[in-house]
Design a protein around this motif. Structure first.
Motif, mmCIF file in Angstrom:
data_model
loop_
_atom_site.group_PDB
_atom_site.id
_atom_site.type_symbol
_atom_site.label_atom_id
_atom_site.label_comp_id
_atom_site.label_asym_id
_atom_site.label_seq_id
_atom_site.Cartn_x
_atom_site.Cartn_y
_atom_site.Cartn_z
ATOM 1 N N PRO A 1 0.829 -1.212 0.000
ATOM 2 C CA PRO A 1 0.000 0.000 0.000
ATOM 3 C C PRO A 1 0.859 1.255 0.000
ATOM 4 O O PRO A 1 2.055 1.201 0.253
ATOM 5 N N GLY A 2 0.196 2.392 -0.249
ATOM 6 C CA GLY A 2 0.897 3.661 -0.271
ATOM 7 C C GLY A 2 0.907 4.368 1.071
ATOM 8 O O GLY A 2 1.548 5.399 1.211
ATOM 9 N N THR A 3 0.213 3.817 2.057
ATOM 10 C CA THR A 3 0.190 4.372 3.414
ATOM 11 C C THR A 3 0.413 3.229 4.393
ATOM 12 O O THR A 3 -0.276 2.197 4.316
ATOM 13 N N ILE A 4 1.391 3.389 5.278
ATOM 14 C CA ILE A 4 1.697 2.360 6.262
ATOM 15 C C ILE A 4 1.938 3.004 7.623
ATOM 16 O O ILE A 4 2.106 4.232 7.731
ATOM 17 N N GLN A 5 1.999 2.179 8.657
ATOM 18 C CA GLN A 5 2.376 2.630 9.996
ATOM 19 C C GLN A 5 3.884 2.487 10.195
ATOM 20 O O GLN A 5 4.538 1.732 9.467
ATOM 21 N N PRO A 6 4.467 3.191 11.150
ATOM 22 C CA PRO A 6 5.865 2.938 11.501
ATOM 23 C C PRO A 6 6.073 1.455 11.803
ATOM 24 O O PRO A 6 5.260 0.824 12.465
ATOM 25 N N GLY A 7 7.164 0.907 11.257
ATOM 26 C CA GLY A 7 7.424 -0.511 11.439
ATOM 27 C C GLY A 7 6.754 -1.389 10.397
ATOM 28 O O GLY A 7 6.955 -2.606 10.399
ATOM 29 N N GLY A 8 5.959 -0.788 9.493
ATOM 30 C CA GLY A 8 5.251 -1.563 8.478
ATOM 31 C C GLY A 8 6.097 -1.789 7.230
ATOM 32 O O GLY A 8 7.275 -1.412 7.152
#
Length: 314
Positions: free
Chosen positions: A163-170
């Motif tokens: 995806p184009g948006t992730i969380q830190p650590g993703g």
């Protein structure tokens, strides 16, 4: 046959074979450009005809050939029928003006178009012969350099992060296509970097080998993992064609593509859509000038060097 008719026939025979002035219709002159970089786009041939004919027309043909005699490698370029004027003696002769034949892909037979397309795809000029022929007379030939010696030119034609948006650590999957129509003589490398919203390099992600030759090299979806310490915000994954600067290109200003990446602490289900590559990005001069090789940062897991990709299309 009456004596009068027989005498006329004998006179015609003598006129036809008597000398050059009354030879079969042929070229007095034929000229064309010595260098034709893009023959499929069109070029002109100028010519004059002389001699005579028992028929009221003559067929003029032009060819491209590997030899001056048309013994091998002959591709038809253009054909036209020329009307001749009748003389008092009963023979037909061409008018003395200079004629012009305009040759383009629309006048050529399909095999000639395919041959010239192959020369354009190779990006290397060829020494050829332009042949002219009237009816079944001997060929007239002129040397002609066809095509153009062109340099490779790398640019990105597609790419995405999914995806184009992730969380830190993703992590996210990167894929891209890099293309050059004209072949490169040696292998090169696409450099992958993490940049902030101002195009400043934060981390080196890795390098992908691109084979020599031409066509499109495709990097398959590959996971990039990010550190849990990366701050939320807007970033770019930047791609630099010929990052090691070993290929001399016709255009060195279209080698960079970027893909936006959002890092957020609260990821919504609707934020799983991919982000697409933006090609031909102009970077700040300090980055474009070579300040893009910092030590690997701690925001991204560095990819192992990738083997050279196979050329998928040409």
């Amino acid at each position: 046959m009456t004596m009068k008719a027989a005498a006329r026939a004998l006179l015609l025979m003598c006129v036809v074979v008597a000398g050059p002035a009354w030879a079969n219709v042929n070229f007095i002159s034929m000229s064309a450009p010595a260098n034709v970089a893009a023959p499929l786009s069109g070029f002109s041939i100028s010519y004059k005809l002389g001699g005579s004919n028992l028929l009221a027309t003559a067929q003029v043909r032009f060819y491209l050939s590997e030899t001056p005699t048309g013994s091998t490698g002959v591709w038809p370029l253009f054909s036209t029928q020329v009307l001749l004027g009748r003389t008092a003696g009963g023979l037909y002769i061409p008018s003395p003006e200079t004629r012009t034949a305009y040759v383009s892909r629309f006048s050529m037979e399909p095999n000639a178009v395919a041959f010239l397309e192959s020369i354009a795809a190779d990006c290397v000029s060829r020494n050829m012969y332009l042949l002219g022929r009237v009816d079944f007379e001997a060929f007239q030939s002129r040397t002609m350099v066809v095509g153009l010696n062109e340099l490779p030119d790398f640019s990105f034609t597609a790419g995405s992060l999914t995806p184009g948006t992730i969380q830190p650590g993703g992590s996210t999957n990167l894929t891209f296509d890099v293309h050059t129509r004209c072949p490169a003589a040696t292998t090169s490398t696409v450099g992958l970097y993490l940049m902030d919203a101002n195009y400043q390099v934060l981390s080196v992600i890795g390098g992908v080998g691109i084979p020599s030759g031409g066509g499109t090299s495709r990097f398959p979806p590959t996971a990039i993992s990010f550190s849990a310490s990366i701050p939320p915000g807007s970033y770019y994954v930047a791609l630099f064609a010929d990052a090691n600067e070993v290929i001399y290109e016709s255009n060195e200003n279209n080698n960079v593509g970027v893909i936006p990446l959002q890092i957020t602490s609260a990821l919504a289900a609707t934020e799983a859509a991919p982000q697409e590559l933006v090609p031909d990005v102009t970077l700040p001069s300090e980055v474009a000038g070579g300040a893009r090789n910092p030590p690997p940062g701690d925001y991204v897991q560095r990819l192992a060097p990738q083997e050279a990709l196979s050329v998928e299309t040409h």
